[in-house]
Design a protein around this motif. Structure first.
Motif, PDB file in Angstrom:
ATOM      1  N   TYR A 170       0.834  -1.203   0.000  1.00  0.00           N
ATOM      2  CA  TYR A 170       0.000   0.000   0.000  1.00  0.00           C
ATOM      3  C   TYR A 170       0.871   1.257   0.000  1.00  0.00           C
ATOM      4  CZ  TYR A 170      -3.467   3.355   1.840  1.00  0.00           C
ATOM      5  OH  TYR A 170      -4.292   4.432   2.043  1.00  0.00           O
ATOM      6  N   GLY A 171       1.953   1.227   0.774  1.00  0.00           N
ATOM      7  CA  GLY A 171       2.853   2.371   0.856  1.00  0.00           C
ATOM      8  C   GLY A 171       3.617   2.634  -0.430  1.00  0.00           C
ATOM      9  N   LEU A 172       3.694   1.634  -1.304  1.00  0.00           N
ATOM     10  CA  LEU A 172       4.400   1.788  -2.575  1.00  0.00           C
ATOM     11  C   LEU A 172       3.478   2.189  -3.712  1.00  0.00           C
ATOM     12  CD1 LEU A 172       6.781  -1.309  -2.392  1.00  0.00           C
ATOM     13  CD2 LEU A 172       7.432   1.098  -2.167  1.00  0.00           C
ATOM     14  N   GLN A 173       2.156   2.202  -3.469  1.00  0.00           N
ATOM     15  CA  GLN A 173       1.224   2.617  -4.515  1.00  0.00           C
ATOM     16  C   GLN A 173       1.533   4.054  -4.944  1.00  0.00           C
ATOM     17  OE1 GLN A 173       0.023  -0.123  -5.820  1.00  0.00           O
ATOM     18  NE2 GLN A 173      -2.163   0.369  -5.690  1.00  0.00           N
ATOM     19  N   GLY A 174       1.476   4.295  -6.242  1.00  0.00           N
ATOM     20  CA  GLY A 174       1.771   5.624  -6.777  1.00  0.00           C
ATOM     21  C   GLY A 174       3.243   5.890  -6.977  1.00  0.00           C
ATOM     22  N   THR A 175       4.088   4.862  -6.760  1.00  0.00           N
ATOM     23  CA  THR A 175       5.532   4.985  -6.966  1.00  0.00           C
ATOM     24  C   THR A 175       5.949   4.074  -8.121  1.00  0.00           C
ATOM     25  OG1 THR A 175       6.314   3.134  -5.597  1.00  0.00           O
ATOM     26  CG2 THR A 175       5.697   5.180  -4.439  1.00  0.00           C
ATOM     27  N   PRO A 176       7.200   4.182  -8.582  1.00  0.00           N
ATOM     28  CA  PRO A 176       7.672   3.283  -9.648  1.00  0.00           C
ATOM     29  C   PRO A 176       7.713   1.816  -9.224  1.00  0.00           C
ATOM     30  CG  PRO A 176       9.078   5.216  -9.496  1.00  0.00           C
ATOM     31  CD  PRO A 176       8.192   5.240  -8.284  1.00  0.00           C
ATOM     32  N   PHE A 177       7.517   1.538  -7.919  1.00  0.00           N
ATOM     33  CA  PHE A 177       7.604   0.168  -7.409  1.00  0.00           C
ATOM     34  C   PHE A 177       6.231  -0.366  -7.011  1.00  0.00           C
ATOM     35  CE2 PHE A 177      11.093   2.932  -6.046  1.00  0.00           C
ATOM     36  CZ  PHE A 177      12.095   2.460  -6.884  1.00  0.00           C
ATOM     37  N   SER A 178       5.193   0.243  -7.525  1.00  0.00           N
ATOM     38  CA  SER A 178       3.833  -0.078  -7.074  1.00  0.00           C
ATOM     39  C   SER A 178       3.388  -1.459  -7.521  1.00  0.00           C
ATOM     40  CB  SER A 178       2.842   0.964  -7.586  1.00  0.00           C
ATOM     41  OG  SER A 178       2.653   0.826  -8.984  1.00  0.00           O
ATOM     42  N   LEU A 179       2.507  -2.036  -6.719  1.00  0.00           N
ATOM     43  CA  LEU A 179       1.893  -3.311  -7.073  1.00  0.00           C
ATOM     44  C   LEU A 179       1.075  -3.157  -8.350  1.00  0.00           C
ATOM     45  CD1 LEU A 179       1.395  -6.243  -6.226  1.00  0.00           C
ATOM     46  CD2 LEU A 179      -0.539  -5.436  -4.860  1.00  0.00           C
ATOM     47  N   GLN A 180       0.468  -2.011  -8.519  1.00  0.00           N
ATOM     48  CA  GLN A 180      -0.322  -1.756  -9.721  1.00  0.00           C
ATOM     49  C   GLN A 180       0.525  -1.948 -10.977  1.00  0.00           C
ATOM     50  OE1 GLN A 180      -1.845   2.229  -9.964  1.00  0.00           O
ATOM     51  NE2 GLN A 180      -3.434   1.690 -11.441  1.00  0.00           N
ATOM     52  N   GLN A 181       1.730  -1.376 -10.993  1.00  0.00           N
ATOM     53  CA  GLN A 181       2.577  -1.489 -12.173  1.00  0.00           C
ATOM     54  C   GLN A 181       3.089  -2.906 -12.376  1.00  0.00           C
ATOM     55  OE1 GLN A 181       5.205   1.555 -13.473  1.00  0.00           O
ATOM     56  NE2 GLN A 181       4.560   2.999 -11.889  1.00  0.00           N
TER      57      GLN A 181
END
Length: 293
Positions: A170-181
């Protein structure tokens, strides 16, 4: 002889656990070395940001190091992850180490979600997490079976497995390391989640984020591990597991609850960024490096 380098990229650790883990790994036939700052302390961290980062980069660049074992999780990688180069060798750990697992996914490198120094040092030799870790490091298939859970969504899937600690993801969402990406770059992976000490409503918030960001819609399956010390909030009108079930109710992929993975002593290891097979029909099964017939 393969060499395992022990580093402490996050929280400070009692050195006795490094000693115990080193002794056990050597008994298994590995050479063991330590990062310069593996035993350091700087507040809650195992050394300053620069010291922890330098140990990690040195382990990645050292051609004699085959595997990197993180001494413990805690907190700290969020402060340095954007300065870590591509991951080029397997990293073992969980909890805060989820950040490195995410970077490994973008580096097309498999990594191990599994026990670290404390449990490697203290678990009985015949315990399932230790036996499985030894098998996994030897390149053998691992298979886990546990009782089916009433909230399981039945089904069968075979896909790469990604994820780890829900709060870190959750803390990495919106970063280059996001789960989304990472989920969008991999063809419908299986997601693993676990956590510790989070409020029930915060778990709901995090799961809703994964749904609204499209992560949950692009999965082949979901493995729900242990949510340790995450008490059910009666004002939420359901259990923590029921909250997770509700968020994924619209998807038809298999969901396995109560997997023996997370902040518990019985925390079995898994390769991340490699294929796994899950089956949630008559019993809960997770098989890696093999196929269920």
């Amino acid at each position: 002889m393969k060499q395992i380098r022990i580093i402490s990229p996050s929280g400070v650790i009692d050195p006795v656990y490094i000693d115990g883990a080193s002794a056990r790994l050597r008994a298994w036939g590995f050479a063991v070395s330590e990062g310069k700052h593996a035993r350091s302390s700087w507040g809650r961290f195992a050394g300053t940001d620069e010291e922890r980062l330098s140990d990690l980069i040195e382990a990645l660049n050292d051609p004699t190091v085959d595997i990197i074992l993180c001494a413990r999780g805690g907190y700290g990688l969020q402060r340095i992850i954007d300065r870590v180069p591509a991951i080029t060798k397997p990293i073992i750990g969980f909890s805060d180490i989820t950040a490195l697992h995410q970077l490994s996914a973008f580096s097309d490198q498999s990594s191990v979600h599994g026990i670290m120094c404390k449990h490697i040092a203290t678990l009985p030799e015949d315990s399932e997490p230790l036996v499985a870790l030894r098998q996994l490091l030897a390149g053998e298939a691992v298979e886990y079976r546990w009782a089916t859970h009433p909230l399981n969504n039945p089904g069968h899937a075979c896909a790469p497995i990604v994820g780890g600690n829900l709060s870190v993801l959750y803390g990495l969402q919106g970063t280059p390391f996001s789960l989304q990406q990472s989920v969008f770059s991999i063809q419908k992976p299986i997601l693993l989640i676990e956590d510790i000490g989070e409020r029930h409503y915060h778990i709901d918030r995090m799961m809703r984020n994964l749904r609204m960001s499209g992560v949950l819609a692009h999965l082949s399956g979901l493995v729900v591990g242990q949510f340790s010390d995450c008490e059910d909030d009666p004002l939420m009108q359901q259990s923590v597991y029921e909250t997770i079930k509700e968020v994924v109710a619209d998807y038809d992929y298999p969901v396995l609850f109560n997997a023996p993975i997370g902040h518990v002593a019985h925390n079995v290891p898994l390769w991340l960024n490699r294929h796994a097979t899950i089956d949630s029909n008559s019993e809960s099964i997770l098989l890696q490096d093999g196929l269920l017939v």
